[in-house]
Design a protein around this motif. Structure first.
Motif, PDB file in Angstrom:
ATOM      1  N   ALA A  26     -46.786   8.166  12.111  1.00 32.45           N
ATOM      2  CA  ALA A  26     -47.810   9.182  12.377  1.00 32.45           C
ATOM      3  C   ALA A  26     -48.311   9.848  11.099  1.00 32.45           C
ATOM      4  CB  ALA A  26     -47.241  10.251  13.302  1.00 32.45           C
ATOM      5  N   PRO A  27     -49.545  10.385  11.132  1.00 29.17           N
ATOM      6  CA  PRO A  27     -50.010  11.254  10.048  1.00 29.17           C
ATOM      7  C   PRO A  27     -49.545  12.694  10.283  1.00 29.17           C
ATOM      8  CG  PRO A  27     -51.791  10.888  11.626  1.00 29.17           C
ATOM      9  CD  PRO A  27     -50.576  10.153  12.151  1.00 29.17           C
ATOM     10  N   TRP A  28     -49.589  13.508   9.220  1.00 35.00           N
ATOM     11  CA  TRP A  28     -49.241  14.930   9.333  1.00 35.00           C
ATOM     12  C   TRP A  28     -50.010  15.676   8.254  1.00 35.00           C
ATOM     13  CZ3 TRP A  28     -46.706  18.474   5.980  1.00 35.00           C
ATOM     14  CH2 TRP A  28     -46.226  19.643   6.581  1.00 35.00           C
ATOM     15  N   MET A  29     -50.602  16.787   8.615  1.00 35.17           N
ATOM     16  CA  MET A  29     -51.323  17.579   7.616  1.00 35.17           C
ATOM     17  C   MET A  29     -50.996  19.041   7.830  1.00 35.17           C
ATOM     18  SD  MET A  29     -55.235  17.286   6.334  1.00 35.17           S
ATOM     19  CE  MET A  29     -55.910  17.446   7.951  1.00 35.17           C
ATOM     20  N   HIS A  30     -50.795  19.770   6.721  1.00 37.03           N
ATOM     21  CA  HIS A  30     -50.476  21.191   6.832  1.00 37.03           C
ATOM     22  C   HIS A  30     -50.841  21.892   5.532  1.00 37.03           C
ATOM     23  CE1 HIS A  30     -48.398  24.757   8.309  1.00 37.03           C
ATOM     24  NE2 HIS A  30     -48.309  24.123   9.472  1.00 37.03           N
ATOM     25  N   ARG A  31     -51.235  23.159   5.659  1.00 37.16           N
ATOM     26  CA  ARG A  31     -51.471  23.963   4.462  1.00 37.16           C
ATOM     27  C   ARG A  31     -50.162  24.560   3.986  1.00 37.16           C
ATOM     28  NH1 ARG A  31     -57.298  26.938   4.791  1.00 37.16           N
ATOM     29  NH2 ARG A  31     -58.441  25.113   5.511  1.00 37.16           N
ATOM     30  N   VAL A  32     -50.001  24.597   2.677  1.00 42.62           N
ATOM     31  CA  VAL A  32     -48.847  25.264   2.073  1.00 42.62           C
ATOM     32  C   VAL A  32     -49.397  26.216   1.026  1.00 42.62           C
ATOM     33  CG1 VAL A  32     -46.656  24.962   0.860  1.00 42.62           C
ATOM     34  CG2 VAL A  32     -47.438  23.191   2.442  1.00 42.62           C
ATOM     35  N   LYS A  33     -49.039  27.493   1.163  1.00 47.00           N
ATOM     36  CA  LYS A  33     -49.567  28.505   0.237  1.00 47.00           C
ATOM     37  C   LYS A  33     -48.723  28.579  -1.030  1.00 47.00           C
ATOM     38  CE  LYS A  33     -51.697  31.468   3.707  1.00 47.00           C
ATOM     39  NZ  LYS A  33     -51.393  32.542   4.660  1.00 47.00           N
ATOM     40  N   ALA A  34     -49.346  29.048  -2.099  1.00 47.96           N
ATOM     41  CA  ALA A  34     -48.640  29.214  -3.372  1.00 47.96           C
ATOM     42  C   ALA A  34     -47.356  29.999  -3.155  1.00 47.96           C
ATOM     43  CB  ALA A  34     -49.537  29.937  -4.374  1.00 47.96           C
ATOM     44  N   GLY A  35     -46.260  29.482  -3.682  1.00 45.85           N
ATOM     45  CA  GLY A  35     -44.965  30.148  -3.562  1.00 45.85           C
ATOM     46  C   GLY A  35     -44.126  29.626  -2.417  1.00 45.85           C
ATOM     47  N   GLU A  36     -44.772  29.038  -1.405  1.00 44.64           N
ATOM     48  CA  GLU A  36     -44.014  28.473  -0.287  1.00 44.64           C
ATOM     49  C   GLU A  36     -43.389  27.136  -0.693  1.00 44.64           C
ATOM     50  OE1 GLU A  36     -46.721  30.457   3.302  1.00 44.64           O
ATOM     51  OE2 GLU A  36     -46.821  28.289   2.957  1.00 44.64           O
ATOM     52  N   THR A  37     -42.340  26.759   0.031  1.00 43.73           N
ATOM     53  CA  THR A  37     -41.644  25.503  -0.258  1.00 43.73           C
ATOM     54  C   THR A  37     -41.744  24.566   0.940  1.00 43.73           C
ATOM     55  OG1 THR A  37     -40.091  26.454  -1.857  1.00 43.73           O
ATOM     56  CG2 THR A  37     -39.348  24.510  -0.669  1.00 43.73           C
ATOM     57  N   LEU A  38     -42.036  23.299   0.645  1.00 42.98           N
ATOM     58  CA  LEU A  38     -42.038  22.247   1.670  1.00 42.98           C
ATOM     59  C   LEU A  38     -40.844  21.340   1.427  1.00 42.98           C
ATOM     60  CD1 LEU A  38     -43.294  20.385   3.902  1.00 42.98           C
ATOM     61  CD2 LEU A  38     -44.606  19.311   2.043  1.00 42.98           C
ATOM     62  N   ARG A  39     -39.998  21.190   2.441  1.00 46.82           N
ATOM     63  CA  ARG A  39     -38.915  20.206   2.356  1.00 46.82           C
ATOM     64  C   ARG A  39     -39.253  19.051   3.298  1.00 46.82           C
ATOM     65  NH1 ARG A  39     -32.510  21.563   3.195  1.00 46.82           N
ATOM     66  NH2 ARG A  39     -32.727  22.366   1.073  1.00 46.82           N
ATOM     67  N   VAL A  40     -39.186  17.830   2.775  1.00 45.95           N
ATOM     68  CA  VAL A  40     -39.405  16.633   3.591  1.00 45.95           C
ATOM     69  C   VAL A  40     -38.067  15.902   3.686  1.00 45.95           C
ATOM     70  CG1 VAL A  40     -40.702  14.484   3.845  1.00 45.95           C
ATOM     71  CG2 VAL A  40     -41.784  16.464   2.730  1.00 45.95           C
ATOM     72  N   ILE A  41     -37.634  15.656   4.911  1.00 43.70           N
ATOM     73  CA  ILE A  41     -36.318  15.052   5.127  1.00 43.70           C
ATOM     74  C   ILE A  41     -36.475  13.645   5.707  1.00 43.70           C
ATOM     75  CG2 ILE A  41     -34.110  15.276   6.349  1.00 43.70           C
ATOM     76  CD1 ILE A  41     -34.965  18.368   6.527  1.00 43.70           C
ATOM     77  N   ASP A  42     -35.826  12.698   5.048  1.00 41.71           N
ATOM     78  CA  ASP A  42     -35.784  11.301   5.499  1.00 41.71           C
ATOM     79  C   ASP A  42     -34.668  11.199   6.533  1.00 41.71           C
ATOM     80  OD1 ASP A  42     -35.804   8.578   5.760  1.00 41.71           O
ATOM     81  OD2 ASP A  42     -35.286   8.150   3.670  1.00 41.71           O
ATOM     82  N   LEU A  43     -35.006  11.417   7.802  1.00 43.27           N
ATOM     83  CA  LEU A  43     -33.976  11.638   8.827  1.00 43.27           C
ATOM     84  C   LEU A  43     -33.024  10.448   8.984  1.00 43.27           C
ATOM     85  CD1 LEU A  43     -36.075  13.405  11.612  1.00 43.27           C
ATOM     86  CD2 LEU A  43     -34.355  14.451  10.119  1.00 43.27           C
ATOM     87  N   GLU A  44     -33.581   9.233   8.985  1.00 45.30           N
ATOM     88  CA  GLU A  44     -32.731   8.060   9.268  1.00 45.30           C
ATOM     89  C   GLU A  44     -32.539   7.159   8.051  1.00 45.30           C
ATOM     90  OE1 GLU A  44     -33.659   6.145  13.012  1.00 45.30           O
ATOM     91  OE2 GLU A  44     -34.355   8.040  13.867  1.00 45.30           O
TER      92      GLU A  44
END
Ligand code: ZN
Length: 213
Positions: free
Chosen positions: A24-42
């Motif tokens: 699937a695709p995924w799109m999201h805004r992330v503001k300055a200072g925020e952190t995005l964690r992407v987890i490779d579940l499997e």
């Protein structure tokens, strides 16, 4: 599944938490200072990734600027993801995978056909996910640039030959990115089934955004 291990080490308040299905695709805004964690579940799941500046999407991730500035082709903890205007967009603040790719590009129906045969023409591909995600915001093929492949292993031999080989990732490993400006993150959870980048079996990932702090 116990959710807690995936949140370990995150300090800010969780403001978004989502499971992105396989392919699937995924799109999201992330503001300055925020952190995005992407987890490779499997484990062994390539996550194709593009960035646009929220203020003006003509400014976007530049693999060339990023590679040139850090004088290295791999992305690791400390890598600063630069825009085509040379400005920091996000910083890799932490990852427990040895390195990530930004030269292998995104899979497409066309490249699948060339590499794996005409019978793959109808298989879903990252370029379709990117176009689908961007379409709602008026971005199209001319807004496609060289992307990042989190968790994908693209070694470069001494003679410059690229490989796409078994991943370095494993279930539960992650990459963590701090936004240095307001950004739009566009992900294609790679649907490729013709090479080992997803272990021939695309799987879900998890995206968590936390507030500054
Ligand atoms: Zn792909």
């Amino acid at each position: 599944m116990d959710k807690n291990p995936h949140l370990e080490g995150l300090t800010g308040q969780v403001i978004h938490d989502e499971i992105v299905p396989a392919r699937a695709p995924w799109m999201h805004r992330v503001k300055a200072g925020e952190t995005l964690r992407v987890i490779d579940l499997e484990g062994n799941q390539a996550v194709d990734f593009l960035l646009y500046a929220t203020a003006d999407d003509a400014e976007r991730y530049s693999a060339q600027d990023t590679i040139a500035a850090q004088a290295n082709i791999f992305l690791r903890t400390g890598s600063v993801l630069l825009s085509n205007e040379g400005r920091p967009m996000m910083t890799v603040t932490e990852t427990n995978v040895a390195y990530h790719d930004t030269i292998g590009g995104a899979c497409s129906c066309e490249s699948n056909t060339l590499r794996y045969g005409h019978h793959t023409k109808s298989q879903h591909a990252c370029v379709d996910n990117f176009l689908h995600g961007n379409a709602a915001y008026g971005r199209n093929k001319r807004d496609m640039v060289s992307n990042i492949n989190w968790f994908m292993n693209v070694p470069v031999d001494d003679d410059g030959t690229l490989g796409i080989v078994d991943g370095l990732s494993a279930p539960g490993l992650h990459v963590e990115l701090r936004a240095e400006m307001d950004v739009i993150v566009l992900i294609s959870n790679c649907p490729q089934i013709n090479n080992p980048c997803n272990g021939f079996d695309p799987t879900p990932i998890r995206t968590i955004i936390t507030a500054a702090g």
